[in-house]
Design a protein around this motif. Structure first.
Motif, PDB file in Angstrom:
ATOM      1  N   ALA A  89       0.837  -1.204   0.000  1.00 49.14           N
ATOM      2  CA  ALA A  89       0.000   0.000   0.000  1.00 49.14           C
ATOM      3  C   ALA A  89       0.868   1.249   0.000  1.00 49.14           C
ATOM      4  O   ALA A  89       0.581   2.222  -0.705  1.00 49.14           O
ATOM      5  N   ALA A  90       1.943   1.237   0.799  1.00 51.86           N
ATOM      6  CA  ALA A  90       2.846   2.387   0.833  1.00 51.86           C
ATOM      7  C   ALA A  90       3.523   2.577  -0.512  1.00 51.86           C
ATOM      8  O   ALA A  90       3.709   3.710  -0.979  1.00 51.86           O
ATOM      9  N   GLN A  91       3.904   1.474  -1.175  1.00 47.65           N
ATOM     10  CA  GLN A  91       4.529   1.576  -2.489  1.00 47.65           C
ATOM     11  C   GLN A  91       3.580   2.205  -3.503  1.00 47.65           C
ATOM     12  O   GLN A  91       4.008   2.898  -4.421  1.00 47.65           O
ATOM     13  N   LEU A  92       2.297   1.945  -3.342  1.00 46.49           N
ATOM     14  CA  LEU A  92       1.297   2.508  -4.245  1.00 46.49           C
ATOM     15  C   LEU A  92       0.912   3.934  -3.872  1.00 46.49           C
ATOM     16  O   LEU A  92       0.074   4.536  -4.525  1.00 46.49           O
ATOM     17  N   GLY A  93       1.513   4.469  -2.809  1.00 44.84           N
ATOM     18  CA  GLY A  93       1.200   5.825  -2.376  1.00 44.84           C
ATOM     19  C   GLY A  93      -0.055   5.918  -1.530  1.00 44.84           C
ATOM     20  O   GLY A  93      -0.629   7.000  -1.379  1.00 44.84           O
ATOM     21  N   LEU A  94      -0.494   4.795  -0.951  1.00 45.22           N
ATOM     22  CA  LEU A  94      -1.733   4.766  -0.174  1.00 45.22           C
ATOM     23  C   LEU A  94      -1.493   4.441   1.289  1.00 45.22           C
ATOM     24  O   LEU A  94      -2.418   4.060   2.005  1.00 45.22           O
ATOM     25  N   GLY A  95      -0.252   4.586   1.750  1.00 46.46           N
ATOM     26  CA  GLY A  95       0.061   4.213   3.124  1.00 46.46           C
ATOM     27  C   GLY A  95      -0.759   4.959   4.148  1.00 46.46           C
ATOM     28  O   GLY A  95      -1.344   4.357   5.066  1.00 46.46           O
ATOM     29  N   ASN A  96      -0.848   6.286   4.046  1.00 46.73           N
ATOM     30  CA  ASN A  96      -1.601   7.082   5.017  1.00 46.73           C
ATOM     31  C   ASN A  96      -3.098   6.800   4.936  1.00 46.73           C
ATOM     32  O   ASN A  96      -3.792   6.780   5.954  1.00 46.73           O
ATOM     33  N   VAL A  97      -3.607   6.574   3.722  1.00 46.72           N
ATOM     34  CA  VAL A  97      -5.032   6.288   3.554  1.00 46.72           C
ATOM     35  C   VAL A  97      -5.381   4.956   4.199  1.00 46.72           C
ATOM     36  O   VAL A  97      -6.406   4.822   4.883  1.00 46.72           O
ATOM     37  N   VAL A  98      -4.533   3.959   3.999  1.00 52.74           N
ATOM     38  CA  VAL A  98      -4.782   2.646   4.598  1.00 52.74           C
ATOM     39  C   VAL A  98      -4.730   2.728   6.116  1.00 52.74           C
ATOM     40  O   VAL A  98      -5.544   2.113   6.819  1.00 52.74           O
ATOM     41  N   ALA A  99      -3.779   3.495   6.669  1.00 49.48           N
ATOM     42  CA  ALA A  99      -3.685   3.654   8.121  1.00 49.48           C
ATOM     43  C   ALA A  99      -4.960   4.283   8.681  1.00 49.48           C
ATOM     44  O   ALA A  99      -5.472   3.855   9.719  1.00 49.48           O
ATOM     45  N   THR A 138      10.945   0.848  -8.110  1.00 50.74           N
ATOM     46  CA  THR A 138       9.831   0.994  -9.059  1.00 50.74           C
ATOM     47  C   THR A 138       9.348   2.445  -9.071  1.00 50.74           C
ATOM     48  O   THR A 138       8.258   2.756  -8.575  1.00 50.74           O
ATOM     49  N   PRO A 139      10.145   3.348  -9.633  1.00 55.86           N
ATOM     50  CA  PRO A 139       9.751   4.762  -9.622  1.00 55.86           C
ATOM     51  C   PRO A 139       8.475   5.052 -10.411  1.00 55.86           C
ATOM     52  O   PRO A 139       7.838   6.086 -10.183  1.00 55.86           O
ATOM     53  N   GLN A 140       8.078   4.151 -11.316  1.00 58.06           N
ATOM     54  CA  GLN A 140       6.881   4.393 -12.122  1.00 58.06           C
ATOM     55  C   GLN A 140       5.636   3.720 -11.538  1.00 58.06           C
ATOM     56  O   GLN A 140       4.581   3.729 -12.173  1.00 58.06           O
ATOM     57  N   ARG A 182       7.801  -8.370  -6.522  1.00 56.62           N
ATOM     58  CA  ARG A 182       7.990  -7.640  -7.778  1.00 56.62           C
ATOM     59  C   ARG A 182       6.634  -7.250  -8.358  1.00 56.62           C
ATOM     60  O   ARG A 182       5.697  -8.047  -8.358  1.00 56.62           O
ATOM     61  N   TRP A 183       6.561  -6.020  -8.847  1.00 57.60           N
ATOM     62  CA  TRP A 183       5.316  -5.495  -9.393  1.00 57.60           C
ATOM     63  C   TRP A 183       5.278  -5.699 -10.904  1.00 57.60           C
ATOM     64  O   TRP A 183       6.262  -5.458 -11.597  1.00 57.60           O
ATOM     65  N   TYR A 184       4.105  -6.122 -11.391  1.00 58.34           N
ATOM     66  CA  TYR A 184       3.891  -6.316 -12.820  1.00 58.34           C
ATOM     67  C   TYR A 184       2.641  -5.543 -13.243  1.00 58.34           C
ATOM     68  O   TYR A 184       1.618  -5.559 -12.548  1.00 58.34           O
ATOM     69  N   LEU A 185       2.754  -4.877 -14.394  1.00 57.88           N
ATOM     70  CA  LEU A 185       1.620  -4.153 -14.967  1.00 57.88           C
ATOM     71  C   LEU A 185       1.006  -5.008 -16.064  1.00 57.88           C
ATOM     72  O   LEU A 185       1.695  -5.409 -17.010  1.00 57.88           O
ATOM     73  N   VAL A 186      -0.269  -5.308 -15.934  1.00 53.33           N
ATOM     74  CA  VAL A 186      -1.008  -6.013 -16.978  1.00 53.33           C
ATOM     75  C   VAL A 186      -1.715  -4.955 -17.812  1.00 53.33           C
ATOM     76  O   VAL A 186      -2.556  -4.209 -17.294  1.00 53.33           O
ATOM     77  N   ARG A 197       7.019  -5.778 -16.515  1.00 51.36           N
ATOM     78  CA  ARG A 197       7.622  -5.612 -15.194  1.00 51.36           C
ATOM     79  C   ARG A 197       7.803  -4.118 -14.923  1.00 51.36           C
ATOM     80  O   ARG A 197       8.448  -3.407 -15.711  1.00 51.36           O
ATOM     81  N   VAL A 198       7.233  -3.641 -13.846  1.00 52.75           N
ATOM     82  CA  VAL A 198       7.206  -2.194 -13.591  1.00 52.75           C
ATOM     83  C   VAL A 198       8.617  -1.630 -13.453  1.00 52.75           C
ATOM     84  O   VAL A 198       8.887  -0.504 -13.885  1.00 52.75           O
ATOM     85  N   SER A 199       9.537  -2.401 -12.869  1.00 55.24           N
ATOM     86  CA  SER A 199      10.911  -1.908 -12.698  1.00 55.24           C
ATOM     87  C   SER A 199      11.622  -1.703 -14.030  1.00 55.24           C
ATOM     88  O   SER A 199      12.638  -1.013 -14.096  1.00 55.24           O
ATOM     89  N   GLN A 200      11.086  -2.298 -15.117  1.00 58.48           N
ATOM     90  CA  GLN A 200      11.705  -2.178 -16.438  1.00 58.48           C
ATOM     91  C   GLN A 200      11.112  -1.032 -17.266  1.00 58.48           C
ATOM     92  O   GLN A 200      11.505  -0.820 -18.399  1.00 58.48           O
ATOM     93  N   ILE A 201      10.150  -0.311 -16.678  1.00 57.66           N
ATOM     94  CA  ILE A 201       9.591   0.863 -17.363  1.00 57.66           C
ATOM     95  C   ILE A 201      10.534   2.038 -17.131  1.00 57.66           C
ATOM     96  O   ILE A 201      10.661   2.531 -16.010  1.00 57.66           O
ATOM     97  N   LEU A 202      11.212   2.471 -18.175  1.00 57.74           N
ATOM     98  CA  LEU A 202      12.214   3.525 -18.055  1.00 57.74           C
ATOM     99  C   LEU A 202      11.579   4.915 -18.013  1.00 57.74           C
ATOM    100  O   LEU A 202      12.019   5.778 -17.266  1.00 57.74           O
ATOM    101  N   GLU A 203      10.580   5.117 -18.828  1.00 56.30           N
ATOM    102  CA  GLU A 203       9.878   6.405 -18.882  1.00 56.30           C
ATOM    103  C   GLU A 203       8.393   6.129 -18.997  1.00 56.30           C
ATOM    104  O   GLU A 203       7.965   5.131 -19.593  1.00 56.30           O
ATOM    105  N   LEU A 204       7.585   7.033 -18.430  1.00 58.59           N
ATOM    106  CA  LEU A 204       6.138   6.836 -18.446  1.00 58.59           C
ATOM    107  C   LEU A 204       5.441   8.187 -18.535  1.00 58.59           C
ATOM    108  O   LEU A 204       5.752   9.096 -17.763  1.00 58.59           O
ATOM    109  N   ASP A 205       4.512   8.293 -19.471  1.00 61.12           N
ATOM    110  CA  ASP A 205       3.680   9.485 -19.606  1.00 61.12           C
ATOM    111  C   ASP A 205       2.216   9.065 -19.539  1.00 61.12           C
ATOM    112  O   ASP A 205       1.783   8.157 -20.275  1.00 61.12           O
ATOM    113  N   VAL A 206       1.457   9.712 -18.661  1.00 60.88           N
ATOM    114  CA  VAL A 206       0.020   9.461 -18.580  1.00 60.88           C
ATOM    115  C   VAL A 206      -0.664  10.367 -19.601  1.00 60.88           C
ATOM    116  O   VAL A 206      -0.550  11.597 -19.520  1.00 60.88           O
ATOM    117  N   LEU A 207      -1.350   9.781 -20.553  1.00 63.92           N
ATOM    118  CA  LEU A 207      -1.975  10.536 -21.635  1.00 63.92           C
ATOM    119  C   LEU A 207      -3.354  11.045 -21.212  1.00 63.92           C
ATOM    120  O   LEU A 207      -3.944  10.571 -20.234  1.00 63.92           O
TER     121      LEU A 207
END
Length: 324
Positions: A89-99, A138-140, A182-186, A197-207
């Motif tokens: 949850a913390a990795q997903l940026g939801l640590g405080n919300v889950v708490a 997994t910065p992305q 390990r995180w995987y994006l489907v 594999r999320v760790s192999q995503i070098l750059e990411l742009d949300v369209l």
């Protein structure tokens, strides 16, 4: 933000009873001075909260007082299924919300069930990553999770194992899977679901473009099928082995469950020295050489001849290296 903290302070006192300013400050990740100000604000609002000085002192709500501010926000309700996974949850940026979600759920329970829930939390802990693996950078991940939730299309630069190594893809992100730390994006590429594999995503742009996730797509079903297909493609060959008694005992700690089961199912009767003969699936000669060398002289490859030859050459090279 401050209003949310005041509610959290009230819920902490409601669920745990007497707490010192230092304990509250640690739980809410603020200074002790901030706790003093928050307590004064609650006093001014008419909350029956009192404090005792001294070593055994602390803040406490008047007996019988219970706040009704336990309703979940939209974000807290959405995070409900992650309450047992604080690390992910913390990795997903939801640590405080889950708490905050866990605190509100605990406050809503009657005392006897609250005690049982607390004992379970203290007695069981989930640690997802494998031994000897600290997890991946997994910065992305957070951006990927946001795109999944909001059904926003992605443009990614992805580093893969075959040439060309770095490729650009436009993806419809369907979901995220955490497997062995390990995180995987489907995500769908050109209309077909694939795994990245999320760790192999070098750059990411949300369209700005959105997409419609197919109603028939089920993430858990897809993942089980992906794993089955991966295993069938990964093990394309077979090796015949001889294993010493000590090596056979160490197999569960050094090989996957499928390989261990294969050896157990095909194992011969032990010879006079206790060695057995068995067969196991292998992925490739390169991987098999690396895997089998770990067992040292406790494992002998009998077939295929090319794998035995590769091991012979590797051992000879090691003997030359260390002999010099």
């Amino acid at each position: 933000m401050r209003a949310s903290r005041l509610v959290s302070l009230l819920l902490l006192l409601q669920t745990r009873g007497r707490m010192t300013a230092h304990q509250l400050a640690k739980e809410l990740e603020v200074s002790v001075r901030t706790i003093y100000r928050d307590v004064e604000s609650l006093h001014s609002a008419g909350v029956p909260l009192y404090g005792d000085a001294g070593h055994a002192g602390g803040y406490q709500l008047l007996d019988g007082y219970r706040t009704k501010l336990t309703g979940l926000t939209a974000g807290e309700a959405e995070s409900l299924f992650l309450t047992g996974l604080p690390g992910p949850a913390a990795q997903l940026g939801l640590g405080n919300v889950v708490a905050a979600t866990k605190l509100k759920l605990t406050a809503a329970l009657p005392p006897e069930l609250r005690d049982r829930a607390g004992r379970i939390q203290q007695s069981f802990h989930l640690d997802a990553p494998n031994w000897y693996h600290d997890g991946e950078e997994t910065p992305q991940l957070t951006a990927s999770a946001g795109a999944v939730w909001n059904q926003r299309r992605l443009r990614v630069l992805y580093h893969r194992w075959k040439e060309p190594r770095d490729v650009e893809r436009v993806l419809d992100p369907y979901g995220l899977v955490l497997k062995a730390g390990r995180w995987y994006l489907v995500a769908a590429s050109e209309g077909r679901p694939r795994t990245y594999r999320v760790s192999q995503i070098l750059e990411l742009d949300v369209l700005d473009e959105t997409f419609e996730r197919p109603e028939t797509f089920d993430l858990a079903t897809y993942w089980q099928g992906y794993l089955a297909d991966f295993e069938s493609r990964r093990h394309g060959g077979v090796a015949v082995l001889r294993l010493s008694p000590s090596t056979k005992d160490r197999l569960p700690d050094m090989m996957g469950a499928a390989a261990v089961q294969s050896i157990e199912d095909s194992a011969s009767e032990p010879d006079a020295d206790g060695w057995i003969r068995a067969t196991v699936s292998i992925e490739s000669l390169d991987y098999a050489v690396t895997d089998f060398l770990r067992f040292g002289a406790g494992l002998e490859v009998l077939e295929p001849p090319e794998l035995r030859q590769r091991l012979t050459e590797t051992v000879a090279a090691l003997a030359t290296l260390y002999g010099s």
